[in-house]
Scaffold this active site. Structure first.
Site, mmCIF file in Angstrom:
data_model
loop_
_atom_site.group_PDB
_atom_site.id
_atom_site.type_symbol
_atom_site.label_atom_id
_atom_site.label_comp_id
_atom_site.label_asym_id
_atom_site.label_seq_id
_atom_site.Cartn_x
_atom_site.Cartn_y
_atom_site.Cartn_z
ATOM 1 N N HIS A 1 0.793 -1.244 0.000
ATOM 2 C CA HIS A 1 0.000 0.000 0.000
ATOM 3 C C HIS A 1 0.808 1.268 0.000
ATOM 4 O O HIS A 1 0.292 2.336 -0.322
ATOM 5 C CB HIS A 1 -0.846 0.060 1.278
ATOM 6 C CG HIS A 1 -2.095 -0.710 1.179
ATOM 7 N ND1 HIS A 1 -3.313 -0.122 0.991
ATOM 8 C CD2 HIS A 1 -2.308 -2.028 1.222
ATOM 9 C CE1 HIS A 1 -4.236 -1.053 0.929
ATOM 10 N NE2 HIS A 1 -3.647 -2.218 1.070
ATOM 11 N N ASP B 1 2.779 9.751 0.035
ATOM 12 C CA ASP B 1 1.641 8.864 0.310
ATOM 13 C C ASP B 1 1.602 7.783 -0.767
ATOM 14 O O ASP B 1 1.845 8.091 -1.946
ATOM 15 C CB ASP B 1 0.327 9.669 0.252
ATOM 16 C CG ASP B 1 -0.673 9.250 1.316
ATOM 17 O OD1 ASP B 1 -0.658 8.063 1.698
ATOM 18 O OD2 ASP B 1 -1.471 10.105 1.748
HETATM 19 C C1 GDG Z 1 -2.796 3.662 3.526
HETATM 20 C C2 GDG Z 1 -1.707 4.371 2.710
HETATM 21 C C3 GDG Z 1 -3.206 4.338 0.720
HETATM 22 C C4 GDG Z 1 -10.179 9.215 7.486
HETATM 23 N N1 GDG Z 1 -10.721 9.929 8.478
HETATM 24 C C5 GDG Z 1 -11.855 9.339 8.826
HETATM 25 C C6 GDG Z 1 -12.020 8.213 8.019
HETATM 26 N N2 GDG Z 1 -10.978 8.158 7.208
HETATM 27 C C7 GDG Z 1 -10.770 7.127 6.163
HETATM 28 C C8 GDG Z 1 -10.866 7.779 4.800
HETATM 29 C C9 GDG Z 1 -10.014 6.848 3.945
HETATM 30 C C10 GDG Z 1 -9.009 6.274 4.945
HETATM 31 O O1 GDG Z 1 -9.482 6.568 6.257
HETATM 32 C C11 GDG Z 1 -7.639 6.937 4.822
HETATM 33 O O2 GDG Z 1 -7.000 6.427 3.683
HETATM 34 P P1 GDG Z 1 -5.737 7.136 3.051
HETATM 35 O O3 GDG Z 1 -5.464 6.501 1.742
HETATM 36 O O4 GDG Z 1 -6.032 8.597 2.924
HETATM 37 O O5 GDG Z 1 -4.528 6.996 4.099
HETATM 38 P P2 GDG Z 1 -3.883 5.792 5.016
HETATM 39 O O6 GDG Z 1 -4.745 5.446 6.162
HETATM 40 O O7 GDG Z 1 -2.515 6.272 5.348
HETATM 41 O O8 GDG Z 1 -3.819 4.520 4.037
HETATM 42 C C12 GDG Z 1 -2.336 5.216 1.604
HETATM 43 C C13 GDG Z 1 -4.162 3.486 1.556
HETATM 44 O O9 GDG Z 1 -3.478 2.758 2.595
HETATM 45 C C14 GDG Z 1 -4.898 2.488 0.691
HETATM 46 O O10 GDG Z 1 -4.007 1.724 -0.076
HETATM 47 O O11 GDG Z 1 -3.986 5.171 -0.114
HETATM 48 O O12 GDG Z 1 -1.338 5.839 0.823
HETATM 49 O O13 GDG Z 1 -0.906 5.208 3.564
HETATM 50 O O14 GDG Z 1 -10.782 5.805 3.432
HETATM 51 O O15 GDG Z 1 -12.222 7.834 4.430
HETATM 52 N N3 GDG Z 1 -13.076 7.378 8.122
HETATM 53 C C15 GDG Z 1 -14.008 7.693 9.063
HETATM 54 N N4 GDG Z 1 -13.897 8.768 9.904
HETATM 55 C C16 GDG Z 1 -12.862 9.614 9.809
HETATM 56 O O16 GDG Z 1 -12.782 10.596 10.575
HETATM 57 N N5 GDG Z 1 -15.094 6.897 9.193
#
Ligand code: GDG
Length: 455
Positions: free
Chosen positions: A147, A356
């Site tokens: 990821h 990221d």
């Molecule tokens: C890793 C990699 C890669 C966020 N705040 C809330 C909430 N979220 C959810 C979002 C989104 C997820 O969390 C965050 O995903 P990201 O991709 O932005 O970041 P990482 O957690 O670091 O993810 C990243 C990912 O894996 C997938 O491969 O894109 O690069 O680091 O879905 O919606 N969900 C809720 N409340 C919040 O306050 N319910």
């Protein structure tokens, strides 16, 4: 998993990795083999957890978790892969725990699978598992999805266990990364440290007696879900209420786990500079930063929290006028429907990580904003920037560039917003989570397959 008076129940972890796996298992079935905390039975059928699939537990002691997960995974591999080598705490005991935990996972998988199963190994926590499974003669096909970014040899090479980690990964039949750049970096490491032949098209590592297919497979989101939720009348009403309560003409939004890779402090500095240099906007904008608590076992994350708190206090102190602050800071995980209401309410999303793997928030925002076009300001260093070229791209290390992009975003004419959002929406709607999981499984079953553009 948590044990309460009613038995064991599942708490959803906020973050891209857990969400993606949950989606994949709901869509295709299977068993999730995972570390699920202490005092939980080995087998958790769906009736006991409320999840759509069974869980098989891997048991790790508290100390093993702290060295393996908080230690090697989060304080060595995570900073290294995100190109922060100076943040790495490279310790032999962390490595020992990492190896031991990977052996435990591999043993549980080996005891669970049969010849026709597909084993999906997820992420940097489990690099050694594919090699261990192959060594144990496990007959199933094994694929890895990575990821996070994969760094070039100059960075990955500082690890003294680089050969073991690469060899472990190459136990798989398929290795999938978020972007072509990650694929190139991985192959460069293999060439440099393992001296085995690598073919570039299609990317393949040639080992004695077998090939490993390496591919870029950018993760997507459940587009239909976000799109439908965002256009639902209840959400629209909630979004209108939010906007009213925020009391500004223009709403900007940031959503991240609390992590130094997400560039929250840098983003706040960029916003502060915008308020300093553009006094005419001070009473017209409100920036809502939602920050989800994360990895609080790691001291560096606790320090980061203090730094963010200080920046928030400083900006609110400097720019609050007649009781209204241009900055709202929420340190919490919002329920999914509220998060979507924030996406629907925001005119501008500031997605400015320092590095990221992909960044799903950027894609979720797009899926929620095509009807009422918003502006996505996106870091050049997010994997999502490869695909989402019509975003307003920014170098998040440059506060002046951030200030300028915020200015461009808040003043963008409606036609340009709509044109950019339409193009972004087409990309997000094509490469969905359904496309991603189906493509991964298709390549795992048949590495010679070529990918369809939609699921
Ligand atoms: C890793 C990699 C890669 C966020 N705040 C809330 C909430 N979220 C959810 C979002 C989104 C997820 O969390 C965050 O995903 P990201 O991709 O932005 O970041 P990482 O957690 O670091 O993810 C990243 C990912 O894996 C997938 O491969 O894109 O690069 O680091 O879905 O919606 N969900 C809720 N409340 C919040 O306050 N319910």
């Amino acid at each position: 998993m948590v044990r309460g008076p009613q038995g064991v129940s599942a708490l959803r972890t906020v973050g891209g990795l857990a969400g993606a796996l949950d989606d994949a298992l709901r869509l295709h079935g299977g068993t999730w083999i995972a570390w699920v905390g202490q005092h939980v039975p080995d087998e958790l059928p769906p009736e006991t957890t409320g999840l759509a699939y069974p869980i098989r537990a891997v048991r790790l002691k508290e100390r093993e978790v702290s060295h393996y997960y908080a230690g090697f995974s989060n304080q060595v591999l995570w900073p290294l892969c995100h190109m922060f080598p100076s943040r790495c705490r490279i310790q032999q005991n962390y490595w020992m725990a990492y190896r031991a935990a990977n052996e435990r996972f591999a043993a549980t998988v080996a005891a669970s699978v049969t010849r026709n199963d597909l084993v999906w190994v997820h992420d940097f926590h489990l690099c050694l598992v594919p090699g261990l499974l192959r060594g144990a003669g496990v007959p199933a096909r094994v694929g890895v999805f990575w990821h996070i970014p994969f760094p070039p040899p100059t960075v990955f090479g500082i690890l003294r266990w680089r050969e073991e980690l690469l060899t472990g990964l190459l136990g798989a039949d398929l290795l999938a990364f978020q972007t072509e750049a990650d694929v190139r970096n991985f192959l460069a490491n293999v060439r440099q440290f393992l001296h085995v032949p690598v073919v570039d098209d299609p990317p393949t590592v040639r080992l004695a007696g077998r090939d490993v297919r390496v591919t870029a497979l950018p993760i997507g989101i459940d587009y239909e879900h976000f799109h439908a939720e965002a256009t639902d009348p209840d959400t629209r009403e909630r979004a209108a209420r939010l906007r009213h309560n925020l009391g500004s003409d223009v709403v900007l939004l940031g959503v991240d786990r609390l992590d130094y890779t997400k560039g929250i402090v840098e983003r706040l500095r960029g916003f502060e500079r915008f308020l300093e240099r553009q006094p005419e906007w001070r009473r017209r904008v409100c920036f809502v930063q939602v920050t989800v608590p994360s990895r609080d076992r790691v001291p560096e994350y606790r320090d980061l929290k203090r730094t963010v708190d200080e920046a928030v206090g400083r900006i609110a102190g400097r720019f609050t006028y007649e009781g209204r602050s241009p900055l709202r800071y929420l340190y919490t995980a919002l329920p999914r429907e509220q998060l979507i209401a924030y996406y629907a309410a925001a005119d501008v999303a500031l997605v400015t990580p320092l590095r990221d793997g992909m960044n799903l928030v950027a894609k979720e925002y797009v899926a929620c904003r095509v009807g009422t076009p918003g502006v996505l300001v996106l870091s050049e260093f997010a994997g999502a920037a490869n695909d989402l070229r019509e975003a307003v791209l920014v170098n998040p290390y440059d506060p002046e560039a951030l200030r300028r992009r915020i200015e461009i975003a808040v003043s963008m004419p409606p036609e340009e917003r709509a044109r950019r959002m339409r193009a972004l929406d087409r990309r997000v709607a094509t490469h969905t989570i359904q496309w991603w999981t189906a493509s991964f499984l298709q390549l795992l079953e048949n590495p010679a397959a070529t990918l369809a553009m939609t699921a």
